[in-house]
Write an enzyme that holds these catalytic residues in place. Sequence first.
Site, PDB file in Angstrom:
ATOM      1  CD  GLU A  20      -9.090   0.010 -19.991  1.00 61.17           C
ATOM      2  OE1 GLU A  20      -9.103   1.062 -20.665  1.00 61.17           O
ATOM      3  OE2 GLU A  20      -8.453  -1.002 -20.324  1.00 61.17           O
TER       4      GLU A  20
ATOM      5  NE  ARG B 174     -12.853   5.509 -24.375  1.00 66.05           N
ATOM      6  CZ  ARG B 174     -12.633   4.675 -25.370  1.00 66.05           C
ATOM      7  NH1 ARG B 174     -13.554   4.496 -26.304  1.00 66.05           N
ATOM      8  NH2 ARG B 174     -11.512   3.986 -25.441  1.00 66.05           N
TER       9      ARG B 174
ATOM     10  CB  THR C 223     -10.248   6.944 -21.314  1.00 70.61           C
ATOM     11  OG1 THR C 223     -10.740   5.739 -21.886  1.00 70.61           O
ATOM     12  CG2 THR C 223     -10.142   7.989 -22.433  1.00 70.61           C
TER      13      THR C 223
ATOM     14  CE  LYS D 173      -5.116   1.303 -24.163  1.00 76.50           C
ATOM     15  NZ  LYS D 173      -6.248   1.966 -23.514  1.00 76.50           N
TER      16      LYS D 173
END
Length: 206
Positions: free
Chosen positions: A42, A46, A69, A129
């Site tokens: 993953e 960011r 994200t 998640k």
Amino acid sequence: MSQSIDQIMRLAPVIPVIVIDRVEDAVPMAEALVAGGLRVLEVTLRTPAALDAIRAMKAVPGAVVGAGTVLNPAMLKDAIDAGSEFIVSPGLTDKLGEAAVASGIPFLPGTANAGDIMRGMDLGLERFKFFPAATSGGIPALKALAGPFGNARFCPTGGISAATAPEWLALEAVLCVGGSWVVPSGPLDPARIETLAREASALSAH
């Protein structure tokens, strides 16, 4: 899409949560993780390098590369255009959820309470998640949440370490955990990453 989110979550007990600053680190990092047995990667969106890192990591044999994200439909599109094989978000909005489901890509939305899970289920989702795991009530909270949602399965992420991962993985509702500990910050050290990945891949879910 070749694999469902359920299949992806079952490939390894730990999904490395990767914050990457230098694109040139992408391939050696991915190679070290895959060599250690962690195939699902993953890459969090960011940093400016993230999308190019996803493109680069896709070339590593055995790697299943996704974007984390992802906050909105525009980021979702960028991630898919970069070749992401799955999408992870810290939370769930109607706009993002609808766009992800419509795209057909395996999607793991962030949830922290019953309302989030119900919103996801309204979209036909059953894989979530649990984030931020450690500060959202930890294992007792997830156990309580899993009760009413018998078909839901989770990837707890946030504040999980090599020491606490086995406790999470012992839960029936947990298929895998997300963790950044397998990719320590600082200068890239592929040998160290491979060692940490091997230790993490030896953990087992329940």
